[in-house]
Structure formats: C-alpha cells, structure tokens
Motif scaffolding. Structure first.
Motif, mmCIF file in Angstrom:
data_model
loop_
_atom_site.group_PDB
_atom_site.id
_atom_site.type_symbol
_atom_site.label_atom_id
_atom_site.label_comp_id
_atom_site.label_asym_id
_atom_site.label_seq_id
_atom_site.Cartn_x
_atom_site.Cartn_y
_atom_site.Cartn_z
ATOM 1 N N ARG A 62 -0.820 -1.210 1.244
ATOM 2 C CA ARG A 62 -0.719 -1.300 -0.231
ATOM 3 C C ARG A 62 -1.927 -2.031 -0.808
ATOM 4 O O ARG A 62 -2.487 -1.614 -1.826
ATOM 5 N N LEU A 63 -2.340 -3.119 -0.165
ATOM 6 C CA LEU A 63 -3.497 -3.873 -0.656
ATOM 7 C C LEU A 63 -4.778 -3.050 -0.555
ATOM 8 O O LEU A 63 -5.633 -3.108 -1.449
ATOM 9 N N THR A 64 -4.911 -2.294 0.522
ATOM 10 C CA THR A 64 -6.087 -1.437 0.682
ATOM 11 C C THR A 64 -6.132 -0.384 -0.414
ATOM 12 O O THR A 64 -7.190 -0.140 -1.012
ATOM 13 N N GLY A 66 -4.734 -0.632 -3.343
ATOM 14 C CA GLY A 66 -5.039 -1.355 -4.585
ATOM 15 C C GLY A 66 -6.513 -1.693 -4.695
ATOM 16 O O GLY A 66 -7.122 -1.580 -5.760
ATOM 17 N N ARG A 67 -7.106 -2.119 -3.570
ATOM 18 C CA ARG A 67 -8.530 -2.432 -3.563
ATOM 19 C C ARG A 67 -9.355 -1.189 -3.876
ATOM 20 O O ARG A 67 -10.295 -1.234 -4.668
ATOM 21 N N ASP A 68 -8.980 -0.061 -3.267
ATOM 22 C CA ASP A 68 -9.713 1.175 -3.507
ATOM 23 C C ASP A 68 -9.625 1.591 -4.976
ATOM 24 O O ASP A 68 -10.619 2.012 -5.567
ATOM 25 N N LEU A 70 -9.121 -0.439 -7.497
ATOM 26 C CA LEU A 70 -9.912 -1.405 -8.255
ATOM 27 C C LEU A 70 -11.402 -1.094 -8.146
ATOM 28 O O LEU A 70 -12.129 -1.131 -9.148
ATOM 29 N N LEU A 71 -11.877 -0.753 -6.950
ATOM 30 C CA LEU A 71 -13.286 -0.399 -6.779
ATOM 31 C C LEU A 71 -13.646 0.839 -7.600
ATOM 32 O O LEU A 71 -14.721 0.901 -8.198
#
Length: 132
Positions: A62-64, A66-68, A70-71
């Motif tokens: 989930r964090l990955t 979310g990071r993607d 956001l990027l």
C-alpha cells in the motif's frame, strides 16, 4: 547396551508398587501435555509471525502504491509549473520562451523590472510633451 531392569511378575506386584507405577504414568502424561502445550504455543507464535509478515507485506505494498501515486502527482505538478512558467514568460514578459535555467522568481523579477521601465518611459514622455 543398557540392560532392562528386572521385571516383577504381575502376581508379585504390591499395591504400593502399583501405585508408584500409576504415579509415574501420571507424571509422564503431565510432561507430555506440557511439551505439547509448549509446542502448540511456539506454533501459535509462528502462526502470528506469519500473519504479521503478511500484514507487513500488504502495508508495504500500500505504501509503495501511495509513493508511486505521489511521485506521479509531483511529476504532473512540475509539468504544470513548467507550463505556467512558459505562459508567464511569453504572455507577460514578452519573451518567446523562458530559458530553461530561469526560475519563477527570475521571470517575475524580469516582468516587474520591465513594468517599471515602461512606467519610467511613460513618465519621461509625458514630461517632454508640451502643454497644450
């Protein structure tokens, strides 16, 4: 090789010896139950650890994601800022296109300087006009 203790014939067992055998059987059953409970406890901890690992892997996924996302948003924002800088440079500053190394602050400063120069020229021309 170990030798077996001498066996007592069943008819020769006293009640005290029989009670001792039953006590030993109860003691061994208790030890077996304790060992089984300890092993079940360890198995439960391993099961919890595996569940925790699965939950951690899901959280990382989930964090990955979310990071993607956001990027991607940051990349879209940078693109939008680039378009805004280009628009500001071409429409306000009169430049065909801002140099790639110009920051937004530099573009605004150039626009302000050009505005002030225009105002100064207008004031000078107005002062040179003869009064009618």
């Amino acid at each position: 090789m170990t030798t077996q203790p001498e066996r007592i014939p069943l008819d020769d067992l006293t009640s005290d010896q029989l009670d001792a055998l039953y006590a030993r059987i109860a003691e061994l059953e208790q030890q077996v139950e304790e060992q089984v409970n300890a092993k079940v406890s360890v198995a439960g901890k391993w099961g919890n650890a595996l569940a925790d690992q699965a939950a951690a892997e899901a959280a990382v996924a989930r964090l990955t994601a979310g990071r993607d996302a956001l990027l991607k948003s940051v990349a879209d924002l940078i693109t939008s800022i680039g378009y805004a800088r280009h628009t500001l440079a071409t429409e306000i500053c009169g430049q065909p296109m801002a140099r790639e190394d110009m920051s937004l602050e530099q573009i605004v400063a150039d626009a302000v300087a050009e505005y002030r120069a225009d105002q100064s020229t207008i004031a000078r021309l107005a002062a040179e006009q003869p009064a009618t």
